[in-house]
Design an enzyme around this catalytic site. Structure first.
Site, mmCIF file in Angstrom:
data_model
loop_
_atom_site.group_PDB
_atom_site.id
_atom_site.type_symbol
_atom_site.label_atom_id
_atom_site.label_comp_id
_atom_site.label_asym_id
_atom_site.label_seq_id
_atom_site.Cartn_x
_atom_site.Cartn_y
_atom_site.Cartn_z
ATOM 1 N N HIS A 153 -61.531 -52.761 -84.326
ATOM 2 C CA HIS A 153 -60.638 -51.904 -85.115
ATOM 3 C C HIS A 153 -59.784 -52.685 -86.108
ATOM 4 O O HIS A 153 -58.863 -52.121 -86.706
ATOM 5 C CB HIS A 153 -59.750 -51.071 -84.188
ATOM 6 N N LYS A 159 -67.001 -49.304 -88.035
ATOM 7 C CA LYS A 159 -65.702 -48.643 -88.172
ATOM 8 C C LYS A 159 -65.215 -48.745 -89.614
ATOM 9 O O LYS A 159 -65.778 -48.092 -90.481
ATOM 10 C CB LYS A 159 -64.767 -49.173 -87.102
ATOM 11 N N SER A 191 -58.247 -49.678 -79.002
ATOM 12 C CA SER A 191 -58.880 -48.534 -79.644
ATOM 13 C C SER A 191 -58.252 -47.191 -79.300
ATOM 14 O O SER A 191 -58.353 -46.245 -80.078
ATOM 15 C CB SER A 191 -60.369 -48.503 -79.304
HETATM 16 C C1 LIG Z 1 -66.136 -49.119 -80.954
HETATM 17 C C2 LIG Z 1 -65.892 -50.337 -80.157
HETATM 18 C C3 LIG Z 1 -66.939 -51.110 -79.682
HETATM 19 C C4 LIG Z 1 -68.378 -50.643 -79.779
HETATM 20 O O1 LIG Z 1 -68.865 -50.736 -81.071
HETATM 21 P P1 LIG Z 1 -70.091 -49.811 -81.524
HETATM 22 O O2 LIG Z 1 -70.587 -50.448 -82.756
HETATM 23 O O3 LIG Z 1 -69.534 -48.445 -81.724
HETATM 24 O O4 LIG Z 1 -71.093 -49.843 -80.414
HETATM 25 C C5 LIG Z 1 -66.644 -52.307 -79.061
HETATM 26 N N1 LIG Z 1 -65.370 -52.708 -78.898
HETATM 27 C C6 LIG Z 1 -64.324 -51.972 -79.303
HETATM 28 C C7 LIG Z 1 -62.930 -52.455 -79.106
HETATM 29 C C8 LIG Z 1 -64.555 -50.746 -79.939
HETATM 30 O O5 LIG Z 1 -63.537 -49.996 -80.314
#
Ligand SMILES: *Cc1c(COP(=O)(O)O)cnc(C)c1O
Length: 395
Positions: free
Chosen positions: A208, A240, A178
């Protein structure tokens, strides 16, 4: 001074004090107002622009009309609503697994899954740059955490070799990282070979990659690498590229039932509201039936990286829509200067990234126009060169 005020002063002295900016919509996303300043958003993880899509908004609106705004309780108490049941079936088809569970967020899924499936005496092998939620889940589970060097399969193997054969082991990794934008592309097969050889189970976080990778269903990097079968547990988010909120895990029916019975994040939290669930379903339908947004995104990513080539030289190689530019101590001044020129890009500092690797984290979206990409690339190049001698940055 009370101890918390002292703590804040110390953060400020170290240039580590963080706060959340106020962002409002302006005309069409990715145009936004950041603390009043008009800017183009290059921070958000809405890689396909789906959060503004009419089809998702309509699905949410209709779900509210039909089911109301809340879900009432946790699912073991007040039952699973039809939209959640259907979404779990859709996710299982999307990921090519027997079954799936919806969790309230990616953070909650990672903490809840690892805490449920692992305990004292078990071993977890994690990439050093894995998302914080995976680390937190491991700490909560009581399992032994072994971190291996980022994307380094040789290092992973040397760590696996040291653990007794009869201990339960999991290898857990992000597929697209990320804050670095690099990925397991080209290495996933090797990781899965090691898992087989050392009898380890595998969980992959596709936060992602969901909606963006994979030719047929766009379900993530695992699909793109043709490795669905060998992964024990798939995890990803609706928050995302899919433009909504919430998360899924997918795998065997038995594993999903263990989660229903053991995962505290599942058991002790109210289920997602119907509008959120309906949004996720609509987004899954779109990414599986229409590849135009995804093609736009990858075109934009290629184009933007080519515009920035001189700056990106010597930077970590991004495989994705996430582009880090490591600027060390100059990160926050560059960030501020760019906002004043109308570009919202976030500086990322420790503890999110290691000391000395402070960076701009740029995320590209399918709905950025060529004009916006050109203008940003030009402002970014000038500003970075103004503030930073790229040759003296220690990397
Ligand atoms: C954003 C993210 C999460 C958390 O997800 P949310 O729905 O924002 O709580 C978990 N793992 C990774 C790799 C992320 O980038």
């Amino acid at each position: 001074m009370n101890p918390y005020e002292a703590e804040l002063e110390e953060l400020t002295a170290q240039d580590r004090f963080r706060y959340c900016r106020t962002v409002e919509p302006a005309t069409n996303w990715p145009q936004v107002r950041v603390d009043g300043q008009l800017a183009v958003d290059f921070c958000s993880n809405h890689y396909l622009g789906l959060a503004q899509d009419k089809r998702l908004k309509t699905a949410a609106y209709e779900a509210i009309q039909r089911y109301g705004t809340g879900s009432g309780s946790s699912r073991l108490v007040s039952g699973t609503s039809l939209p959640i049941k259907q979404l779990e079936e859709s996710v299982a088809r999307f990921k090519g697994t027997e079954s799936a569970r919806i969790f309230n967020s990616g953070y909650q899924a990672n903490v809840g899954v690892i805490q449920a499936l692992l305990g004292k005496g078990d071993y977890v092998f994690m990439d050093r740059l894995n998302h914080a939620s995976l680390v937190d889940g491991c700490l909560l589970s009581g399992a032994r955490l072994v971190r291996y060097a980022h994307l380094d399969m040789t290092n992973l193997e040397s760590r696996l070799r040291k653990v007794p054969a009869d201990q339960r082991k999991w290898i857990i990794s992000d597929t697209v990282f990320s804050m670095d934008g690099d990925s397991l592309k080209g290495q996933l097969g090797h990781l899965l070979d090691l898992a087989e050889q050392y009898n380890a189970l595998v969980m992959l976080d596709e936060a992602h990659a969901t909606g963006l990778w994979g030719d047929k269903r766009s379900s993530g990097l695992v699909e793109a690498e043709g490795e669905t079968e060998r992964v024990t547990l798939h995890m990803g988010t609706f928050s995302k590229a899919l433009g909504g909120f919430g998360a899924y895990v997918a795998g065997s029916q038995a594993l999903m039932e263990v989660l229903t019975n053991r995962s505290r994040g599942f058991i002790y939290s109210t289920a997602l509201p119907p509008a959120v669930v309906a949004t996720a379903e609509a987004a899954l339908t779109i990414v599986q039936s229409d590849s135009r947004l995804k093609e736009c995104l990858w075109d934009n990513v290629r184009y933007f990286k080519s515009c920035l080539a001189p700056i990106l030289e010597g930077q970590p190689e991004s495989h994705s829509q996430i582009i880090p530019i490591i600027l060390g101590q100059q990160t926050m001044p560059v960030c501020e200067a760019l906002l004043q020129q109308g570009f919202f890009v976030q500086g990322i500092r420790p503890p999110t990234v290691p000391e000395g690797s402070e960076r701009l984290r740029i995320s590209i979206s399918a709905v950025h126009s060529r004009e916006q990409l050109d203008a940003f690339a030009s402002a970014l190049s000038k500003t970075v060169l103004n503030w930073v001698d790229l040759n003296v940055l220690t990397r």
